[in-house]
Design a protein around this motif. Structure first.
Motif, PDB file in Angstrom:
ATOM      1  N   SER A  65       0.828  -1.202   0.000  1.00  0.00           N
ATOM      2  CA  SER A  65       0.000   0.000   0.000  1.00  0.00           C
ATOM      3  C   SER A  65       0.865   1.255   0.000  1.00  0.00           C
ATOM      4  O   SER A  65       1.811   1.374   0.778  1.00  0.00           O
ATOM      5  CB  SER A  65      -0.922   0.020   1.224  1.00  0.00           C
ATOM      6  OG  SER A  65      -1.637   1.239   1.283  1.00  0.00           O
ATOM      7  N   GLU A 108      -1.098   4.209  -0.189  1.00  0.00           N
ATOM      8  CA  GLU A 108      -2.310   5.026  -0.184  1.00  0.00           C
ATOM      9  C   GLU A 108      -2.050   6.396   0.424  1.00  0.00           C
ATOM     10  O   GLU A 108      -1.455   6.520   1.488  1.00  0.00           O
ATOM     11  CB  GLU A 108      -3.408   4.296   0.608  1.00  0.00           C
ATOM     12  CG  GLU A 108      -4.729   5.045   0.674  1.00  0.00           C
ATOM     13  CD  GLU A 108      -5.758   4.320   1.511  1.00  0.00           C
ATOM     14  OE1 GLU A 108      -6.859   4.877   1.677  1.00  0.00           O
ATOM     15  OE2 GLU A 108      -5.470   3.209   1.995  1.00  0.00           O
ATOM     16  N   ASN A 109      -2.539   7.434  -0.296  1.00  0.00           N
ATOM     17  CA  ASN A 109      -2.460   8.822   0.202  1.00  0.00           C
ATOM     18  C   ASN A 109      -1.051   9.229   0.608  1.00  0.00           C
ATOM     19  O   ASN A 109      -0.848   9.887   1.637  1.00  0.00           O
ATOM     20  CB  ASN A 109      -3.420   8.993   1.398  1.00  0.00           C
ATOM     21  CG  ASN A 109      -4.864   8.779   1.032  1.00  0.00           C
ATOM     22  OD1 ASN A 109      -5.315   9.201  -0.029  1.00  0.00           O
ATOM     23  ND2 ASN A 109      -5.607   8.102   1.893  1.00  0.00           N
ATOM     24  N   ASP A 138      -2.441  -1.257  -3.464  1.00  0.00           N
ATOM     25  CA  ASP A 138      -3.309  -0.116  -3.175  1.00  0.00           C
ATOM     26  C   ASP A 138      -2.534   1.187  -3.368  1.00  0.00           C
ATOM     27  O   ASP A 138      -1.655   1.517  -2.584  1.00  0.00           O
ATOM     28  CB  ASP A 138      -3.828  -0.221  -1.741  1.00  0.00           C
ATOM     29  CG  ASP A 138      -4.948   0.768  -1.462  1.00  0.00           C
ATOM     30  OD1 ASP A 138      -5.134   1.706  -2.261  1.00  0.00           O
ATOM     31  OD2 ASP A 138      -5.652   0.596  -0.447  1.00  0.00           O
ATOM     32  N   ARG A 184      -4.341   4.195  -4.152  1.00  0.00           N
ATOM     33  CA  ARG A 184      -5.362   5.245  -4.215  1.00  0.00           C
ATOM     34  C   ARG A 184      -4.903   6.520  -3.496  1.00  0.00           C
ATOM     35  O   ARG A 184      -4.051   6.485  -2.615  1.00  0.00           O
ATOM     36  CB  ARG A 184      -6.667   4.734  -3.605  1.00  0.00           C
ATOM     37  CG  ARG A 184      -6.685   4.696  -2.102  1.00  0.00           C
ATOM     38  CD  ARG A 184      -7.936   4.072  -1.564  1.00  0.00           C
ATOM     39  NE  ARG A 184      -7.881   2.625  -1.633  1.00  0.00           N
ATOM     40  CZ  ARG A 184      -8.900   1.831  -1.355  1.00  0.00           C
ATOM     41  NH1 ARG A 184     -10.054   2.329  -1.012  1.00  0.00           N
ATOM     42  NH2 ARG A 184      -8.755   0.519  -1.422  1.00  0.00           N
ATOM     43  N   HIS A 217      -5.825  -0.857  -6.982  1.00  0.00           N
ATOM     44  CA  HIS A 217      -6.646   0.291  -6.607  1.00  0.00           C
ATOM     45  C   HIS A 217      -5.968   1.595  -7.020  1.00  0.00           C
ATOM     46  O   HIS A 217      -4.888   1.922  -6.543  1.00  0.00           O
ATOM     47  CB  HIS A 217      -6.884   0.287  -5.095  1.00  0.00           C
ATOM     48  CG  HIS A 217      -7.700  -0.879  -4.648  1.00  0.00           C
ATOM     49  ND1 HIS A 217      -9.061  -0.827  -4.480  1.00  0.00           N
ATOM     50  CD2 HIS A 217      -7.336  -2.165  -4.367  1.00  0.00           C
ATOM     51  CE1 HIS A 217      -9.505  -2.009  -4.100  1.00  0.00           C
ATOM     52  NE2 HIS A 217      -8.480  -2.837  -4.033  1.00  0.00           N
ATOM     53  N   CYS A 244      -6.815   9.336  -7.938  1.00  0.00           N
ATOM     54  CA  CYS A 244      -5.412   9.622  -8.275  1.00  0.00           C
ATOM     55  C   CYS A 244      -5.290  10.739  -9.301  1.00  0.00           C
ATOM     56  O   CYS A 244      -4.225  10.923  -9.897  1.00  0.00           O
ATOM     57  CB  CYS A 244      -4.725   8.353  -8.782  1.00  0.00           C
ATOM     58  SG  CYS A 244      -4.340   7.164  -7.488  1.00  0.00           S
TER      59      CYS A 244
END
Length: 783
Positions: free
Chosen positions: A414, A416-417, A435, A437, A459, A463
């Motif tokens: 991941s 993510e963010n 992931d 995203r 995922h 984005c």
């Protein structure tokens, strides 16, 4: 405090008390009825079973049965088939026992529940399918169970929940799917559970929950997700559960709880025990103002900061089993607990002079630190004693790009963010879930994912993606789920999805499409579900689905579609789900529906369709199960508008329209749900066919009159005006009563399960004419 989670289901007690109360009332009457049975009724009982003609129960436990006994008495209300060898439940397997309220099928070696297996059991309130070998819950496996309140599917092998599997269970309170093999919960997996209170998903292998995984569960107040493989708190998914008060995430391998992770307005009890938490932000639960109990026991927490002021009701924090180091760093927490009257449950693990002391008994002045040098030395020595040999670390270290988190054991990665502007590279070849995203990629260049051919789920939501270049996903041979939702994509070239032979689910909702991307799916031979909701697509032109011949579900809700070409869908002959709700259609696209012989679910809700003409759904006559025509401002339907739709249709939604009359419903002999709420029905002779149909069906149809004014608010079934109409002479006499204030109509459901039994007992006392069991219709009550 926690014992209720593992003990008896509290709903069982409620049900048992309710059941005993009913039994107390109707069993004596039924006993009197049985005095007459030798003359008027010959009870049936399968040879291998034990039958109780007083309690109306049949027990066939451990009898090696290979099918449901066809000779079970029709009036049986409880059937126990535990411990048999019924490997498959065929369609309408219980058609001979329509009055069942309780059905037990544990340990029956059941491998498959076929479509409509329980159809006809409209009174069933309890179904237990635990300890079988079911691996897939099909779309219509539970059709017909419109009164079901508790469903147990524990200890099976369930690894897939097909969309719509629970869509007919609108009265279900408890769904238990513990000890199965679920890995992933997709969007809308539990759609249709309008009254669910407790969802149990414990003891699975869940490692990812989609954002809308629990969408539609507006009444859910308890969710059990303990003993799974979740490594991050699913903040976005949980935020949508507005009514949940108890959330159990125990025994998940989470290591960190970030800022504002838990944002649940009504959450009061949160269980995060027996995980791997090493740290949590002081604002982790600040967005849960109703939280009273927080269980963090048996983690790896050494120091905890005071919780922020967003939890005014917090009363108890469980810290038992953590290596809490009671020094000056714990003093702010202890002072906060005293000031806020929060009880800290647990003991100190160090330093030596406070080891074993109860946290709530330690005074803040006792929480002191040695000199910085001595403290660091002590902590270093303690960490050295607990740390594994340094030679083991390189062997277990997983390959991972910077500013990302990668887990070797679960094969999840991941980023993510994390603010990435380019797709990171260097992930482990064994990665299964990737992931990315919430980053700022803007475009996805060719060959962006080298060396990750085993990724199953990718995922890329939010984005800011504008363009996907040709061959962007080249080499991702194992990809099944691709999420490109909530970006700014307006077009796709045919080569964009090159190299994805197994892609099955593609999410493109909430992008900037104004034209359907014709031909973009020609290289996706396995595509089954395409999500393009909430874009700005205006038309579906001919050959729109060219190359998507295997497509089964097309979701286009929330676009601005005003035209569907007659040849728009002709390539996707296997299409069984088409959602066109909330668009700009003015007519039913009948011509476009031709050749769709497998269509089961058609949704046209919220379009500006004012008139439905003759034979509008004729092409779907053999296959259609669910038809949504609600909230369209519909003013009139041809009497033959539903022609061709017969025994197959299960649900018809017409609420929120402007209908004064309704078309002929007599051919819809298997209808289980019909909603006519919020229509200005004119209770006069043209509505007589509806009145006659209501008398015929075993449904409680909530339809009310709007005109003439003197009948406003009266139920269609309760007015006598229809007896004066030609053909209305056979209707039963309806006593004239003052109109009642109309309640908001609901989707219909079968009539209460025991009313027929009580009335039947009275019939035996007053009449000698032979009768067979309880009456099917509650409209004709007694002579």
């Amino acid at each position: 405090m926690r014992s209720s989670r593992a003990g008896q289901n509290p709903l069982d007690g409620i049900e048992m008390h309710s059941q005993l109360s009913r039994d107390t009332l109707w069993v004596p009457l039924l006993g009197l009825t049985m005095l007459f049975l030798p003359v008027v009724y010959a009870a049936k009982c399968p040879q291998q079973c034990v039958c109780d003609q007083i309690q109306l129960t049949v027990t066939c436990v451990n009898k090696n049965l290979t099918e449901v006994p066809p000779t079970v008495d029709e009036i049986t209300v409880k059937l126990d088939l535990r411990g048999n060898d019924i490997q498959e439940l065929p369609t309408r397997a219980f058609r001979h026992t329509p009055y069942l309220t309780h059905l037990s099928l544990q340990r029956c070696n059941i491998r498959r529940v076929k479509e409509g297996a329980f159809r006809g059991l409209g009174r069933l309130v309890f179904l237990n399918l635990a300890s079988n070998n079911i691996d897939i819950l099909y779309q219509e496996s539970f059709d017909g169970l419109s009164s079901l309140k508790q469903l147990m599917i524990d200890r099976n092998r369930v690894e897939e929940i097909q969309p719509g599997a629970f869509s007919q269970l609108g009265f279900l309170n408890l769904l238990s799917l513990t000890h199965n093999q679920l890995v992933y919960i997709p969007n809308m997996a539990f759609q249709g559970l309008q009254n669910i209170k407790w969802l149990r998903l414990s003891h699975n292998s869940l490692n990812y929950l989609d954002i809308e995984a629990f969408a539609g569960l507006f009444t859910l107040n308890r969710l059990s997700l303990d003993h799974n493989e979740l490594q991050f708190f699913p903040t976005e998914t949980m935020t949508r559960l507005a009514e949940v008060t108890r959330l159990d995430l125990s025994y998940n391998p989470m290591t960190y709880l970030g800022e504002e992770s838990v944002s649940m307005a009504k959450l009061s009890h949160l269980f995060l025990d027996h995980m791997s938490l090493q740290d949590l932000a002081n604002t982790a639960v600040s967005k849960s103002p109703s939280l009273t109990h927080l269980d963090l026991s048996h983690n790896q927490l050494r120091v905890i900061q005071p919780f922020s002021g967003g939890t005014p009701k917090l009363a108890r924090v469980h810290l038992t089993g953590n290596p809490i180091y009671c020094n000056c760093y714990m003093r702010p927490l202890r002072e906060w607990a005293i000031r806020s009257k929060v009880k800290l449950v647990g003991t100190c693990a160090g330093p030596l002079h406070l080891s074993g002391e109860i946290l709530d008994a330690v005074h803040p002045p006792e929480l002191r630190c040695q000199s910085q040098e001595a403290m660091l030395k002590a902590e270093f020595e303690e960490a050295s004693r607990r740390a594994p040999p340094p030679t083991e670390e390189p062997e277990n270290k997983v390959k991972c790009p910077s500013n990302c988190v990668c887990e070797a054991e679960t094969h999840h990665s991941s980023c993510e963010n994390r603010g990435h502007t380019k797709v990171p590279r260097g992930f482990s070849p064994a990665t299964r879930l990737l992931d990315l995203r919430g980053n700022n990629f803007h475009y996805i260049p060719s060959n962006s994912f080298p060396g990750v051919s085993q990724v199953v789920s990718l995922h890329l939501q939010r984005c800011k993606v504008v363009e996907v270049e040709d061959g962007a996903f080249s080499g991702m041979k194992g990809l099944i789920y691709l999420y490109l939702s909530e970006n700014h994509i307006s077009s796709l070239r045919p080569e964009a999805f090159k190299g994805l032979p197994q892609l099955t689910y593609l999410h493109l909702e909430k992008n900037s499409f104004t034209i359907f991307p014709e031909g973009a799916f020609k290289l996706l031979p396995g595509l089954l579900a395409l999500h393009m909701e909430n874009n700005s697509i205006a038309k579906l032109e001919a050959n729109a689905l060219k190359g998507a011949e295997s497509l089964r579900a097309l979701y286009l809700t929330g676009n601005v579609i005003n035209h569907v070409s007659p040849k728009a869908l002709e390539q996707a002959t296997d299409l069984d789900t088409l959602h066109l709700a909330a668009n700009k259609l003015k007519d039913v696209p009948t011509e476009a529906l031709r050749n769709l012989e497998n269509m089961k679910d058609l949704r046209l809700s919220g379009n500006a369709i004012r008139w439905v003409g003759p034979n509008a759904f004729q092409p779907l006559g053999k296959s259609l199960r669910e038809l949504y025509l609600d909230n369209m401002g519909l003013e009139k339907m041809s009497q033959s508008s539903l022609a061709g739709l017969g025994p197959g249709l299960r649900s018809l939604f017409l609420e929120g329209n402007k209908l004064e009359e309704v078309p002929d419903l007599h051919p819809l002999s298997s209808l289980e749900v019909i909603n006519l709420a919020d229509n200005p029905l004119m209770c006069d002779c043209p509505l007589l066919p509806l009145r006659l149909w209501i008398e015929k069906v075993n449904l409680k149809v909530r339809a009310t009159c709007a005109n003439p004014p003197e009948l406003r608010g009266r139920r269609v079934k309760d007015v006598h005006v229809f007896k004066a109409c030609p053909g209305g002479e056979a209707l039963p006499f309806v006593p004239s009563v003052a109109p009642k204030r109309a309640k908001t109509p609901k989707a219909t459901k079968p009539k209460p399960m025991h009313l027929g039994g009580v009335k039947q007992a009275k019939m035996f006392k007053t009449k000698s004419k032979p009768r067979k069991g309880p009456k099917m219709k509650g409209g004709k009550k007694r002579a």
